[in-house]
Design an enzyme around this catalytic site. Structure first.
Site, PDB file in Angstrom:
ATOM      1  N   SER A  29       0.762  -1.219  -0.042  1.00 45.84           N
ATOM      2  CA  SER A  29       0.026  -0.101  -0.095  1.00 45.84           C
ATOM      3  C   SER A  29       0.728   1.250  -0.061  1.00 45.84           C
ATOM      4  CB  SER A  29      -0.905   0.039   1.231  1.00 45.84           C
ATOM      5  OG  SER A  29      -1.941  -0.943   1.147  1.00 45.84           O
ATOM      6  N   HIS A  59      -3.322   0.355  -4.331  1.00 46.18           N
ATOM      7  CA  HIS A  59      -2.458  -0.430  -5.105  1.00 46.18           C
ATOM      8  C   HIS A  59      -2.673  -0.176  -6.721  1.00 46.18           C
ATOM      9  CE1 HIS A  59      -1.156  -3.817  -2.173  1.00 46.18           C
ATOM     10  NE2 HIS A  59      -2.097  -2.898  -1.406  1.00 46.18           N
ATOM     11  N   HIS A  81      -4.638 -10.116  -1.612  1.00 53.90           N
ATOM     12  CA  HIS A  81      -4.526 -10.333   0.040  1.00 53.90           C
ATOM     13  C   HIS A  81      -5.515 -11.511   0.078  1.00 53.90           C
ATOM     14  CE1 HIS A  81      -3.433  -6.170  -0.363  1.00 53.90           C
ATOM     15  NE2 HIS A  81      -2.676  -6.330   0.769  1.00 53.90           N
ATOM     16  N   TYR A  83      -7.542 -11.513   2.556  1.00 51.00           N
ATOM     17  CA  TYR A  83      -8.744 -11.026   2.923  1.00 51.00           C
ATOM     18  C   TYR A  83      -9.646 -10.828   1.744  1.00 51.00           C
ATOM     19  CZ  TYR A  83      -6.445  -6.605   2.614  1.00 51.00           C
ATOM     20  OH  TYR A  83      -6.040  -5.459   2.149  1.00 51.00           O
ATOM     21  N   GLU A  84      -9.146 -10.726   0.699  1.00 55.77           N
ATOM     22  CA  GLU A  84      -9.923 -10.325  -0.581  1.00 55.77           C
ATOM     23  C   GLU A  84     -10.854 -11.557  -1.135  1.00 55.77           C
ATOM     24  OE1 GLU A  84      -8.047  -7.930  -3.552  1.00 55.77           O
ATOM     25  OE2 GLU A  84      -6.295  -8.439  -2.011  1.00 55.77           O
ATOM     26  N   ALA A 111       2.871  -2.410   4.168  1.00 52.11           N
ATOM     27  CA  ALA A 111       2.552  -1.363   5.098  1.00 52.11           C
ATOM     28  C   ALA A 111       2.245  -2.223   6.402  1.00 52.11           C
ATOM     29  CB  ALA A 111       1.416  -0.267   4.845  1.00 52.11           C
ATOM     30  N   MET A 206      -0.989  -7.567   6.925  1.00 48.06           N
ATOM     31  CA  MET A 206      -2.108  -8.319   6.362  1.00 48.06           C
ATOM     32  C   MET A 206      -1.663  -9.229   5.328  1.00 48.06           C
ATOM     33  SD  MET A 206      -5.558  -6.375   6.755  1.00 48.06           S
ATOM     34  CE  MET A 206      -5.688  -5.222   8.629  1.00 48.06           C
ATOM     35  N   SER A 207      -0.292  -8.924   4.995  1.00 48.72           N
ATOM     36  CA  SER A 207       0.409  -9.676   3.751  1.00 48.72           C
ATOM     37  C   SER A 207       1.625 -10.474   3.738  1.00 48.72           C
ATOM     38  CB  SER A 207       0.487  -8.518   2.703  1.00 48.72           C
ATOM     39  OG  SER A 207       1.224  -7.515   3.044  1.00 48.72           O
ATOM     40  N   ASN A 230       1.646   3.137  11.122  1.00 51.27           N
ATOM     41  CA  ASN A 230       1.205   3.250  12.370  1.00 51.27           C
ATOM     42  C   ASN A 230       1.655   2.732  13.585  1.00 51.27           C
ATOM     43  OD1 ASN A 230      -0.640   1.501  10.701  1.00 51.27           O
ATOM     44  ND2 ASN A 230      -1.082   0.900  12.803  1.00 51.27           N
ATOM     45  N   HIS A 242      -7.578   2.621   6.881  1.00 47.97           N
ATOM     46  CA  HIS A 242      -6.855   2.342   5.646  1.00 47.97           C
ATOM     47  C   HIS A 242      -6.313   3.571   4.890  1.00 47.97           C
ATOM     48  CE1 HIS A 242      -5.527   0.304   2.119  1.00 47.97           C
ATOM     49  NE2 HIS A 242      -6.287   0.797   1.373  1.00 47.97           N
TER      50      HIS A 242
HETATM   51  N1  HPA Z   1      -2.320  -3.886  11.113  1.00 49.59           N
HETATM   52  C1  HPA Z   1      -2.352  -4.795  10.358  1.00 49.59           C
HETATM   53  N2  HPA Z   1      -2.271  -4.243   9.008  1.00 49.59           N
HETATM   54  C2  HPA Z   1      -1.789  -2.981   8.885  1.00 49.59           C
HETATM   55  C3  HPA Z   1      -1.395  -2.191   9.816  1.00 49.59           C
HETATM   56  C4  HPA Z   1      -1.858  -2.518  11.318  1.00 49.59           C
HETATM   57  O1  HPA Z   1      -1.859  -1.945  12.375  1.00 49.59           O
HETATM   58  N3  HPA Z   1      -1.050  -1.056   9.626  1.00 49.59           N
HETATM   59  C5  HPA Z   1      -0.774  -1.066   8.101  1.00 49.59           C
HETATM   60  N4  HPA Z   1      -1.146  -2.185   7.859  1.00 49.59           N
END
Ligand code: HPA
Length: 268
Positions: A29, A59, A81, A83-84, A111, A206-207, A230, A242
């Site tokens: 991302s 993306h 991903h 989750y998609e 990310a 998540m990847s 973050n 997101h």
């Molecule tokens: N958690 C999961 N996936 C993420 C995060 C997070 O805090 N930040 C960016 N992708």
């Protein structure tokens, strides 16, 4: 190697030329612009039957093949991903195609949220290892004994050393750490983050983990770098969304791009 991957590699070579690719880059991302600086041919995923739709905003679903810092790369501007689709092996075909195009290395970017108070938003982290907190695996259903992939040194020590040298040479502070894969798409709860941190993870996302497992299965060396967008849930008052991920990704992305470019230009 699937017939589909072989056929796709043939049709890709018709458009990009026969020179073998050395390294595949999977962009996370907010990192899509790296694909724009490749001097080469861009192919939309929609032209590549079986490639994922990569529908996550931020993306850029194109495969770009060409030269970056003197190295022939294949840049995957979008990733699928789990989750998609509910499929942990959603990136299997693109990685098979990468192998078929001649690559020996895959470098993934993503990310991630940080669990380490000393690793703030805007940092980058080179993955030293991972924890598969999802319990999923992209090789479930693979019928051959090749499915028993050893995962020690999954993040190739030599590639990591090259990335570390590139970070030092460019003056970029790059952390080392363990990444935990959480399935998403909801973010983690603070209790989950406390649990993952206790298990030894430094960042969460998540990847990447399924791609690294698939890369090792295919005999590709693997490495990965996170941009910390973050502090993970409950670690600070920062909002997690997101939108926030996309807004913060460019800070780390600039550092990551410097390191990657130097890494590539220092390869012989
Ligand atoms: N958690 C999961 N996936 C993420 C995060 C997070 O805090 N930040 C960016 N992708």
């Amino acid at each position: 190697m699937s017939k589909n991957a072989k056929a796709l590699a043939v049709s890709i070579r018709e458009r990009t030329g026969d020179a073998p690719v050395s390294i595949g880059l999977i962009l996370g991302s907010g990192l899509g612009h790296i694909a724009d600086s490749v001097n080469g041919v861009s192919i939309p995923y929609t032209d590549l039957p079986g490639f994922p739709h990569a529908g996550v905003s931020g993306h850029n679903p194109n495969l770009v093949i060409g030269d970056l810092e003197g190295v022939r790369v294949a840049v995957f501007g979008g990733r699928a991903h789990y989750y998609e689709s509910g499929r942990a092996d959603a990136m299997r075909l693109p990685l098979e195609v990468l192998k078929e195009l001649g690559a020996d290395t895959m470098i993934a970017t993503n990310a991630a949220g940080s669990m380490r108070p000393d690793m703030p938003t805007g940092s980058i982290m080179c993955l030293s290892d991972h924890i598969n907190f999802s319990g999923l695996n992209p090789l479930i259903g693979e019928p051959t004994d090749a499915r028993f992939v050893p995962m020690k040194d999954a993040y190739d020590p030599q590639v990591r050393a090259g990335l570390r040298a590139a970070a030092t040479a460019t003056g970029v502070e790059m952390y080392d750490g363990v990444y935990a894969w959480y399935s998403g798409p909801s973010f983690e709860t603070p209790a989950e983050i406390r649990a993952i941190a206790m298990l030894g993870a430094d960042a969460v996302g998540m990847s990447t983990v399924p791609e690294v497992i698939l890369a090792r299965f295919l005999g590709l060396k693997a490495a990965a770098i996170s941009t910390i967008t973050n502090m993970a849930a409950g670690m600070s008052d920062e909002a997690i969304s997101h939108e926030h991920t996309k807004a913060m990704a460019p800070i780390g992305a600039a550092k990551l791009e410097k390191v990657l470019r130097r890494f590539l230009s220092d390869l012989d």
